[in-house]
Design a protein around this motif. Structure first.
Motif, short mmCIF file in Angstrom:
data_model
loop_
_atom_site.label_atom_id
_atom_site.label_comp_id
_atom_site.label_asym_id
_atom_site.label_seq_id
_atom_site.Cartn_x
_atom_site.Cartn_y
_atom_site.Cartn_z
N VAL A 171 0.83 -1.20 0.00
CA VAL A 171 0.00 0.00 0.00
C VAL A 171 0.87 1.26 0.00
O VAL A 171 2.03 1.24 0.41
CB VAL A 171 -0.95 0.03 1.22
N ILE A 172 0.25 2.34 -0.43
CA ILE A 172 0.88 3.66 -0.47
C ILE A 172 -0.19 4.68 -0.12
O ILE A 172 -1.39 4.42 -0.31
CB ILE A 172 1.48 3.92 -1.87
N HIS A 173 0.20 5.81 0.41
CA HIS A 173 -0.78 6.85 0.71
C HIS A 173 -1.34 7.40 -0.61
O HIS A 173 -0.60 7.60 -1.58
CB HIS A 173 -0.15 7.98 1.51
N LEU A 226 3.60 2.21 9.72
CA LEU A 226 2.31 2.79 9.34
C LEU A 226 2.36 4.31 9.38
O LEU A 226 1.80 4.98 8.50
CB LEU A 226 1.21 2.28 10.29
N HIS A 227 3.03 4.88 10.38
CA HIS A 227 3.16 6.33 10.45
C HIS A 227 3.90 6.87 9.22
O HIS A 227 3.51 7.89 8.64
CB HIS A 227 3.91 6.73 11.72
N LEU A 228 4.98 6.19 8.83
CA LEU A 228 5.78 6.67 7.71
C LEU A 228 5.02 6.58 6.39
O LEU A 228 5.13 7.47 5.54
CB LEU A 228 7.09 5.88 7.63
N VAL A 229 4.24 5.53 6.22
CA VAL A 229 3.42 5.43 5.02
C VAL A 229 2.35 6.52 5.04
O VAL A 229 2.09 7.17 4.02
CB VAL A 229 2.77 4.03 4.90
N ALA A 230 1.73 6.74 6.21
CA ALA A 230 0.72 7.79 6.33
C ALA A 230 1.32 9.17 6.07
O ALA A 230 0.62 10.07 5.57
CB ALA A 230 0.08 7.75 7.71
N GLN A 232 3.51 9.72 3.87
CA GLN A 232 3.90 9.73 2.45
C GLN A 232 5.42 9.60 2.25
O GLN A 232 5.99 10.17 1.32
CB GLN A 232 3.39 10.99 1.75
N LEU A 233 6.07 8.82 3.13
CA LEU A 233 7.51 8.64 3.03
C LEU A 233 7.91 7.30 2.43
O LEU A 233 9.09 7.04 2.22
CB LEU A 233 8.16 8.80 4.42
N GLY A 234 6.94 6.44 2.17
CA GLY A 234 7.26 5.15 1.60
C GLY A 234 6.01 4.31 1.41
O GLY A 234 4.89 4.77 1.62
N MET A 235 6.24 3.07 0.99
CA MET A 235 5.15 2.10 0.85
C MET A 235 5.50 0.87 1.66
O MET A 235 6.66 0.63 2.00
CB MET A 235 4.94 1.74 -0.62
N SER A 236 4.49 0.08 1.99
CA SER A 236 4.75 -1.09 2.82
C SER A 236 3.69 -2.15 2.60
O SER A 236 2.57 -1.84 2.16
CB SER A 236 4.77 -0.69 4.30
N TYR A 237 4.05 -3.40 2.91
CA TYR A 237 3.07 -4.48 2.92
C TYR A 237 2.33 -4.45 4.25
O TYR A 237 2.96 -4.46 5.32
CB TYR A 237 3.76 -5.84 2.73
N VAL A 238 1.00 -4.40 4.20
CA VAL A 238 0.18 -4.31 5.41
C VAL A 238 -0.91 -5.37 5.32
O VAL A 238 -1.53 -5.56 4.27
CB VAL A 238 -0.46 -2.92 5.56
N ASP A 239 -1.13 -6.07 6.44
CA ASP A 239 -2.15 -7.11 6.47
C ASP A 239 -3.55 -6.50 6.42
O ASP A 239 -3.80 -5.42 6.98
CB ASP A 239 -1.99 -7.96 7.73
N GLN A 240 -4.46 -7.20 5.76
CA GLN A 240 -5.79 -6.67 5.50
C GLN A 240 -6.52 -6.29 6.79
O GLN A 240 -7.20 -5.26 6.84
CB GLN A 240 -6.62 -7.69 4.72
N GLN A 241 -6.42 -7.11 7.81
CA GLN A 241 -7.11 -6.80 9.06
C GLN A 241 -6.60 -5.51 9.68
O GLN A 241 -7.36 -4.77 10.31
CB GLN A 241 -6.98 -7.96 10.04
N LEU A 242 -5.32 -5.22 9.50
CA LEU A 242 -4.78 -3.95 9.99
C LEU A 242 -5.30 -2.79 9.15
O LEU A 242 -5.63 -1.73 9.67
CB LEU A 242 -3.25 -3.97 9.95
#
Length: 296
Positions: A171-173, A226-230, A232-242
């Motif tokens: 995901v990405i912001h 999660l904070h860094l993706v929020a 807009q500093l990067g992208m990350s793999y995040v689990d659906q439930q999160l």
């Protein structure tokens, strides 16, 4: 031939570092200075690298890494001896559990509360850590149980207890400058935030997903990623439930339309070494997991 490190080598190395000298280390260990010096020399020969500079004592980069290992091993030794003493006195058992960040955020509090309500005298030693580190720690018997996502091909020396399924998305912001860019631009311009990187030398023949990305930042803490993706500093793999439960993820969008490896199905569960006789604390945790409702 595999390298085998003796516990006395670990103690000697740690003592020299802590005491900042061979003579003081020898006095602490009740051995001769020459014995300590020879032990360190043999250890460095075995590892084929210099662990510390002499006069004054200063760790090399390899020595810093070995110190981390030494502290972990000796800490586990002290913990094991304390547990054995307590068990002999009938005070408590111990649960040694490595738990992934996703499991901790979604179920950690409720799961441990359910466990402790039935096993109030059990000593808990729970470490939230990246899933690959959990697998390595359980494989080497530093931790008794692991709870996290299974690898696509789990080692055959593990016994597994599947508990719930999920899906991990890249995901990405939505407001990131490259959110709608071409796949090549996204891969090269946007840092990938991951919890742990394997040592490439340990898995030289393995096709690594990380090889597709231009920049990778290793950040173990789930909240910080999660904070860094929020931000807009990067992208990350995040689990659906999160993604569904954390408010910071509301403005994140999956890159599944851009990249064919942006979606990874996962099975989460508990695992331990196959054939290993488990402690009463571990057996009780497995029973708790079987009875627990893994729903958001």
């Amino acid at each position: 031939m595999p390298v085998h490190i003796e516990i006395q080598e670990i103690r000697a190395f740690k003592a020299v570092h802590d005491e900042q000298g061979f003579k003081r280390a020898a006095d602490k260990l009740f051995v001769t200075q020459s014995a300590v010096s020879q032990t360190i020399q043999n250890l460095e020969k075995k590892l084929d690298c210099i662990l510390m500079d002499r006069n004054p004592i200063k760790l090399t980069e390899a020595g810093i890494r070995f110190l981390n290992y030494a502290e972990l091993v000796l800490g586990e030794e002290d913990s094991a001896l304390t547990d054995i003493k307590n068990i002999k006195q009938g005070i408590l058992g111990t649960l040694l559990l490595g738990m992934s960040g996703t499991v901790n955020r979604l179920y950690g509090e409720r799961l441990l509360k359910a466990y402790c309500s039935i096993n109030p005298l059990t000593r808990l030693k729970v470490n939230v850590m990246p899933s690959r580190q959990i697998i390595s720690a359980v494989a080497s018997d530093l931790w008794e149980l692991g709870f996290g996502p299974f690898q696509k091909n789990m080692p055959d020396y593990f016994e597994t207890l599947p508990l719930f399924s999920d899906e991990r998305s890249l995901v990405i912001h939505k407001d990131h400058p490259f959110a709608n860019a071409s796949p090549d631009v996204i891969l090269q311009k946007v840092p990938l935030l991951v919890s742990h990187l394997d040592d490439q030398d340990l898995r030289p023949t393995m096709d690594r997903l990380r090889d597709a990305f231009g920049q990778i930042w290793e950040i173990n803490d789930t909240d910080l990623r999660l904070h860094l993706v929020a931000d807009q500093l990067g992208m990350s793999y995040v689990d659906q439930q999160l993604l569904e439960s954390d408010s910071r993820c509301a403005a994140m969008i999956p890159l599944t339309q851009h990249l064919d490896f942006a979606r990874i199905p996962l099975t989460f569960g508990v695992y331990h070494r196959k054939g290993k006789q488990l402690s009463s604390g571990a057996e009780a945790f497995l029973r708790t997991c079987r009875d627990f409702s893994f729903s958001a």
